[in-house]
Design a protein around this motif. Structure first.
Motif, PDB file in Angstrom:
ATOM      1  N   GLY A  23       0.829  -1.217   0.000  1.00 55.17           N
ATOM      2  CA  GLY A  23       0.000   0.000   0.000  1.00 55.17           C
ATOM      3  C   GLY A  23       0.856   1.256   0.000  1.00 55.17           C
ATOM      4  O   GLY A  23       0.550   2.243  -0.687  1.00 55.17           O
ATOM      5  N   THR A  24       1.935   1.218   0.755  1.00 60.12           N
ATOM      6  CA  THR A  24       2.854   2.362   0.783  1.00 60.12           C
ATOM      7  C   THR A  24       3.483   2.571  -0.585  1.00 60.12           C
ATOM      8  O   THR A  24       3.634   3.712  -1.048  1.00 60.12           O
TER       9      THR A  24
ATOM     10  N   ALA B 297       0.971   4.175  -2.839  1.00 64.17           N
ATOM     11  CA  ALA B 297       0.809   5.599  -2.491  1.00 64.17           C
ATOM     12  C   ALA B 297       2.001   6.416  -2.986  1.00 64.17           C
ATOM     13  O   ALA B 297       1.831   7.536  -3.495  1.00 64.17           O
TER      14      ALA B 297
ATOM     15  N   ALA C 234       1.843   6.671  -6.709  1.00 66.39           N
ATOM     16  CA  ALA C 234       0.670   7.482  -7.074  1.00 66.39           C
ATOM     17  C   ALA C 234       0.969   8.974  -7.012  1.00 66.39           C
ATOM     18  O   ALA C 234       0.217   9.782  -7.557  1.00 66.39           O
ATOM     19  N   LEU C 235       2.079   9.353  -6.390  1.00 69.43           N
ATOM     20  CA  LEU C 235       2.468  10.766  -6.390  1.00 69.43           C
ATOM     21  C   LEU C 235       2.892  11.205  -7.789  1.00 69.43           C
ATOM     22  O   LEU C 235       2.816  12.390  -8.120  1.00 69.43           O
TER      23      LEU C 235
ATOM     24  N   VAL D  86      -3.420   6.508  -9.709  1.00 68.50           N
ATOM     25  CA  VAL D  86      -3.481   5.480  -8.665  1.00 68.50           C
ATOM     26  C   VAL D  86      -3.594   4.091  -9.278  1.00 68.50           C
ATOM     27  O   VAL D  86      -2.933   3.148  -8.826  1.00 68.50           O
TER      28      VAL D  86
END
Length: 129
Positions: A63-64, A67, A70-71, A75
């Protein structure tokens, strides 16, 4: 004066004492194995718990990773990249694991069997001479 015990009586006593000694050693071994079995059970349970926590940690790490990526990307693309990486790692682990299992099968003590065969062959040769 008391007569000295006969050889038969001495052999009988020695046999009884040896039997008692063997029984005592077996009881000691049983107690030791029971204690080690309990420790192994507790250790196995703790290892199982550690595996479960590590699995949850891996999911959190995934998940990290999503994330973080996704920056820079959408996503869905970040999730797809992390999923692909996880499947790649799983595939590599599966191939390495399969190779290890193939090397372990059949589960026979091959070196011991070969050693016994060579011992029997040597004895057979000496007997035939």
């Amino acid at each position: 004066m008391a007569a000295e015990p006969s050889v038969g009586e001495l052999v009988k006593r020695a046999s009884e004492q040896f039997s008692d000694l063997v029984r005592a050693e077996l009881r000691t071994a049983q107690a030791e194995l029971a204690q080690k079995g309990r420790r192994a059970g507790v250790g196995g349970g703790l290892l199982g718990g550690a595996t479960a926590v590590a699995y949850v940690g891996l999911m959190a790490l995934a998940g990290t990773g999503v994330a973080l990526i996704a920056l820079v990307l959408e996503v869905w693309a970040a999730a797809l990249i992390v999923t692909g990486a996880l499947f790649l790692i799983a595939g590599i682990l599966a191939l390495v694991g399969r190779a290890q299992v193939r090397r372990a099968v059949p589960p026979l003590p091959e070196r011991a069997i070969d050693g016994m065969r060579s011992d029997f062959d040597e004895i057979r040769e000496k007997v035939h001479r």
